[in-house]
Enzyme design. Structure first.
Site, PDB file in Angstrom:
ATOM      1  N   SER A  33      70.950  35.369  21.190  1.00 41.64           N
ATOM      2  CA  SER A  33      70.615  36.681  21.744  1.00 41.64           C
ATOM      3  C   SER A  33      71.868  37.480  22.073  1.00 41.64           C
ATOM      4  O   SER A  33      72.807  36.970  22.699  1.00 41.64           O
ATOM      5  CB  SER A  33      69.779  36.484  23.014  1.00 41.64           C
ATOM      6  OG  SER A  33      69.507  37.700  23.660  1.00 41.64           O
TER       7      SER A  33
ATOM      8  N   THR B 100      58.303  50.700  18.949  1.00 41.23           N
ATOM      9  CA  THR B 100      57.412  51.248  19.967  1.00 41.23           C
ATOM     10  C   THR B 100      56.717  52.497  19.451  1.00 41.23           C
ATOM     11  O   THR B 100      57.232  53.207  18.587  1.00 41.23           O
ATOM     12  CB  THR B 100      58.184  51.589  21.255  1.00 41.23           C
ATOM     13  OG1 THR B 100      57.276  52.053  22.261  1.00 41.23           O
ATOM     14  CG2 THR B 100      59.210  52.682  21.001  1.00 41.23           C
TER      15      THR B 100
ATOM     16  N   LYS C 262      57.958  56.120  22.436  1.00 36.49           N
ATOM     17  CA  LYS C 262      59.182  56.906  22.604  1.00 36.49           C
ATOM     18  C   LYS C 262      59.187  58.052  21.592  1.00 36.49           C
ATOM     19  O   LYS C 262      58.581  59.079  21.826  1.00 36.49           O
ATOM     20  CB  LYS C 262      60.403  55.993  22.517  1.00 36.49           C
ATOM     21  CG  LYS C 262      60.466  55.034  23.716  1.00 36.49           C
ATOM     22  CD  LYS C 262      61.671  54.167  23.716  1.00 36.49           C
ATOM     23  CE  LYS C 262      61.823  53.401  25.029  1.00 36.49           C
ATOM     24  NZ  LYS C 262      60.671  52.576  25.403  1.00 36.49           N
TER      25      LYS C 262
ATOM     26  N   HIS D 178      64.420  52.112  20.066  1.00 38.14           N
ATOM     27  CA  HIS D 178      65.040  53.423  20.296  1.00 38.14           C
ATOM     28  C   HIS D 178      65.513  54.072  18.998  1.00 38.14           C
ATOM     29  O   HIS D 178      66.261  55.061  19.042  1.00 38.14           O
ATOM     30  CB  HIS D 178      66.198  53.279  21.280  1.00 38.14           C
ATOM     31  CG  HIS D 178      65.746  52.967  22.666  1.00 38.14           C
ATOM     32  ND1 HIS D 178      65.405  53.932  23.584  1.00 38.14           N
ATOM     33  CD2 HIS D 178      65.542  51.780  23.286  1.00 38.14           C
ATOM     34  CE1 HIS D 178      65.026  53.359  24.713  1.00 38.14           C
ATOM     35  NE2 HIS D 178      65.098  52.059  24.559  1.00 38.14           N
TER      36      HIS D 178
ATOM     37  N   ARG E  62      65.305  51.658  43.720  1.00 39.33           N
ATOM     38  CA  ARG E  62      64.837  52.658  42.755  1.00 39.33           C
ATOM     39  C   ARG E  62      63.818  53.603  43.393  1.00 39.33           C
ATOM     40  O   ARG E  62      62.812  53.170  43.931  1.00 39.33           O
ATOM     41  CB  ARG E  62      64.224  51.966  41.538  1.00 39.33           C
ATOM     42  CG  ARG E  62      65.276  51.172  40.794  1.00 39.33           C
ATOM     43  CD  ARG E  62      64.739  50.480  39.572  1.00 39.33           C
ATOM     44  NE  ARG E  62      65.832  49.744  38.936  1.00 39.33           N
ATOM     45  CZ  ARG E  62      66.138  49.791  37.657  1.00 39.33           C
ATOM     46  NH1 ARG E  62      65.433  50.542  36.847  1.00 39.33           N
ATOM     47  NH2 ARG E  62      67.141  49.094  37.167  1.00 39.33           N
TER      48      ARG E  62
ATOM     49  N   LYS F 218      68.636  28.671  24.224  1.00 39.48           N
ATOM     50  CA  LYS F 218      69.149  30.009  23.920  1.00 39.48           C
ATOM     51  C   LYS F 218      70.668  29.986  23.903  1.00 39.48           C
ATOM     52  O   LYS F 218      71.308  29.211  24.628  1.00 39.48           O
ATOM     53  CB  LYS F 218      68.653  31.035  24.933  1.00 39.48           C
ATOM     54  CG  LYS F 218      69.261  30.894  26.320  1.00 39.48           C
ATOM     55  CD  LYS F 218      68.836  32.031  27.230  1.00 39.48           C
ATOM     56  CE  LYS F 218      69.446  31.841  28.625  1.00 39.48           C
ATOM     57  NZ  LYS F 218      69.050  32.922  29.553  1.00 39.48           N
TER      58      LYS F 218
ATOM     59  N   THR G  84      44.928  40.349  25.592  1.00 38.02           N
ATOM     60  CA  THR G  84      45.182  41.707  26.077  1.00 38.02           C
ATOM     61  C   THR G  84      44.183  42.686  25.471  1.00 38.02           C
ATOM     62  O   THR G  84      43.949  42.664  24.263  1.00 38.02           O
ATOM     63  CB  THR G  84      46.608  42.163  25.723  1.00 38.02           C
ATOM     64  OG1 THR G  84      47.536  41.285  26.355  1.00 38.02           O
ATOM     65  CG2 THR G  84      46.874  43.576  26.206  1.00 38.02           C
ATOM     66  N   THR G  85      43.616  43.538  26.298  1.00 39.67           N
ATOM     67  CA  THR G  85      42.692  44.555  25.815  1.00 39.67           C
ATOM     68  C   THR G  85      43.387  45.462  24.807  1.00 39.67           C
ATOM     69  O   THR G  85      44.537  45.858  24.984  1.00 39.67           O
ATOM     70  CB  THR G  85      42.174  45.400  26.995  1.00 39.67           C
ATOM     71  OG1 THR G  85      41.451  44.539  27.878  1.00 39.67           O
ATOM     72  CG2 THR G  85      41.252  46.510  26.516  1.00 39.67           C
TER      73      THR G  85
ATOM     74  N   SER H 100      69.960  51.210  24.184  1.00 39.36           N
ATOM     75  CA  SER H 100      69.547  52.479  24.789  1.00 39.36           C
ATOM     76  C   SER H 100      70.404  52.950  25.947  1.00 39.36           C
ATOM     77  O   SER H 100      70.395  54.133  26.274  1.00 39.36           O
ATOM     78  CB  SER H 100      68.094  52.371  25.264  1.00 39.36           C
ATOM     79  OG  SER H 100      67.980  51.382  26.278  1.00 39.36           O
TER      80      SER H 100
END
Length: 628
Positions: A280, A400, A403, A360, A167, A299, A432-433, A332
């Protein structure tokens, strides 16, 4: 003691192979080892502390009865002691015990000695016997050389280069005042971005920027810590209330990203629910896959959007076992839509809960932008009647802020008890902050703006239709779907990278190529995402550039895929056309479309329906802007 021993031997695969005499010998060792936390500790206790079953049991027992109850197990590893001398149980967010694994051969046989790791001598011991101390403390040596870390890195990267999946990252700096334009490393290198997930251009929306500027000036850059220490504030409370209202749920919880939200929620619920099974979808996002992996629970993967396969797998599980069905609304990379209502039906039938990723889709679908689940009952939600709708049937909705809402962060929404459980147990939230106040204020402004305005969604959908139609006319292989995603099939990693590079270098168009592991090998593609800002001049430029590159590189067209029998929806015989999820009526363009069609019949007016609709929409927006 004998009853405890019998129970332990029944549970522990290690102790099943031990004799009572051997265990007794180890508990009554003549010279027990010194505990690092004070006191002494026998060989049996040393080994038991390493056991995932007995270690946990000893910690709980030690916390319950104090140091005097179990000699040699006092200390920080076994219990937590407060300043007042009180003990406490292991906290709820500590790591879950891993299943004990049986090993080959006997662990304890009679009075056989079990080798323990050598202890580092104290300073006094080293001074008293330097030779013994040196021999004891000497590092273990092995034949050969040290591990070549740099060589390992190089080999892994070389694999990525060889299979053309390495990438590369382009330096793209989006310009708020020139959206969707950006510049590269220098301001003179202007490009048009066609692959951003800022689907509605909210990253430069004046209402969002105003809210962020005001909050930044008043409250500063950062939140100051985690939510439970110093990062909880009015902005978090207000944002979560807005998200809960958006999805017609009791509560919501904001995370630093939706990757973290998915990972933390699935890992927490999967590990805490006894014997939980997570089902899933095979095309689920990496964040859900990672959360399932971190849960350590069972799973089951079902075929993409295949409710028949899902039902067969659900039917094979006991009804009383807790089950989570994890899936997405908009996938997505291919643009397909999940069968939300059918999955809700199966969840109710087989005693499962639903985990729907709307990442999305939030901002993009539904009368208020709550996602596909809202869109499926469009009229009911437009009238403010969410009760009994499909969205209300979803147990856990994740989304989210990074996006369609143009900011950053992620969230879950659901019942108050569910949200409080995740808030109380998930390390991904607890440690987590918190998001900065300005970010949360901007995200709230973006959600509220899109809840009350559908003009951006209408433009985005029309631009998407226009691009899909133009590419179809030129035999460019678009993977069919009813969403706002435009995946163009290439089918080769090297060719996809070359096409992306030529778009950027020769045409100043930025479209990133998508390859493994984001998509399977052989399904490499370009992924295009139109926005309200991609007007006709940009669309014409894009379509012309793609046409040129397909000719230059000899990339397969739709007709060529069809000649081979079709592939993942492209060129497949007798494939039904994918109608857009947004209908003309929902977009509010049905009357205009009928008028244009009538005019076209009565005159020789040129231009497609979608382009004419876009022209009218742009004229309407210009008139409204002038009046304002």
């Amino acid at each position: 003691m004998d009853s405890v021993l019998r129970q332990s031997k029944a549970m522990c695969p290690f102790m099943k192979k031990a004799t009572a005499a051997g265990l007794r010998a180890m508990t009554t060792a003549a010279r027990p080892a010194a505990s690092p936390c004070g006191g002494t500790i026998s060989k049996l206790q040393t080994l038991a502390r390493r056991c995932p079953v007995m270690g946990k049991a000893m910690a709980v027992q030690s916390a319950r009865i104090g140091h005097a109850g179990i000699p040699g197990v006092a200390g920080r590893a076994m219990s937590t002691v407060s300043a007042h001398g009180k003990t406490s149980k292991a906290k709820i967010h500590t790591s879950g015990a891993q299943e004990a694994q049986a090993v080959e051969g006997a662990i304890f046989n009679g009075r056989e000695k079990v080798p323990l790791p050598p202890r580092i001598p104290t300073k006094a011991q080293a001074a008293a016997n330097p030779l013994t101390a040196a021999r004891t403390a000497a590092p273990v040596t092995h034949n050969g050389t040290k591990f070549d870390y740099e060589g390992f890195y190089n080999n892994e990267l070389e694999k990525k280069h060889k299979d053309k999946s390495y990438r590369y990252f382009n330096n793209i700096n989006r310009l708020a005042k020139e959206f969707p334009r950006a510049h590269m490393s220098t301001r003179e290198e202007k490009v048009t971005v066609w692959c951003a997930n800022d689907y509605l251009g909210m990253g430069r929306n004046p209402h969002v920027l105003k809210a962020m500027h005001e909050t930044l000036d008043e409250y500063g850059a950062g939140a100051g810590g985690t939510r439970n220490i110093s990062g909880h504030n009015r902005h978090a409370v207000e944002l979560e209330a807005t998200i809960a209202k958006l999805h017609a749920q009791e509560a919501a919880l904001v995370f630093s990203s939706c990757y973290v939200a998915n990972d933390a929620t699935l890992a927490t619920l999967g590990s805490k629910m006894p014997d939980c099974v997570i089902l899933s979808d095979s095309l689920n996002h990496a964040s859900m896959i990672q959360g399932i992996r971190h849960s350590g629970t069972k799973k089951v993967i079902f075929k993409h959007n295949d409710v028949k396969d899902l039902e067969e797998k659900l039917a094979a599980l006991p009804l009383h076992v807790p089950k989570i069905i994890a899936f997405e609304s908009v996938y997505s990379m291919c643009g397909s839509i999940g069968p939300i209502e059918e999955i809700c039906d199966l969840a109710e039938k087989y005693g499962a809960i639903t985990f729907l990723d709307e990442v999305h889709a939030v901002g993009m679908y539904g009368p208020h932008g709550a996602g596909v689940a809202e869109h499926l009952d469009f009229e009911a939600h437009a009238q403010g009647k969410p009760r009994g709708t499909i969205m209300e049937r979803i147990d856990i909705i994740t989304g989210t802020l990074g996006k369609a809402y143009g900011c950053v962060g992620g969230y879950i929404a659901g019942s108050a008890k569910l949200v409080d459980t995740v808030r109380s147990l998930a390390p991904g939230f607890i440690f987590t902050t918190s998001l900065p106040p300005a970010v949360m204020a901007g995200a709230r402004a973006a959600i509220e703006y899109q809840m009350n305005y559908n003009g951006d969604r209408r433009l985005q959908q029309l631009h998407t239709r226009a691009v899909k139609e133009a590419l179809g006319e030129r035999d460019i292989p678009v993977i069919p779907n009813p969403s706002h995603i435009i995946p163009i099939l290439v089918g080769n990693a090297e060719l996809a990278k070359q096409a992306s590079d030529k778009l950027l270098q020769d045409h100043q168009i930025y479209v990133q190529s998508i390859n493994y592991p984001t998509v399977p090998v052989g399904q490499e593609r370009l992924r295009i995402t139109p926005t309200p800002g991609h007007t006709k001049e940009y669309r014409d430029h894009l379509v012309g550039a793609i046409q040129t590159i397909w000719e230059e590189l000899g990339i397969k067209r739709t007709s060529e895929w069809a000649a081979e029998g079709g592939f993942i929806g492209v060129g497949e015989p007798n494939a039904a056309a994918e109608e857009p999820l947004w209908t003309d009526e929902q977009l509010g363009i049905a009357e205009a479309a009928r008028t244009i069609e009538q005019e076209a019949k009565a005159t020789t007016t040129r231009g497609g329906l979608t382009e004419r609709l876009l022209e009218r929409e742009m004229e309407r927006l210009q008139t409204a802007s002038a009046a304002a």
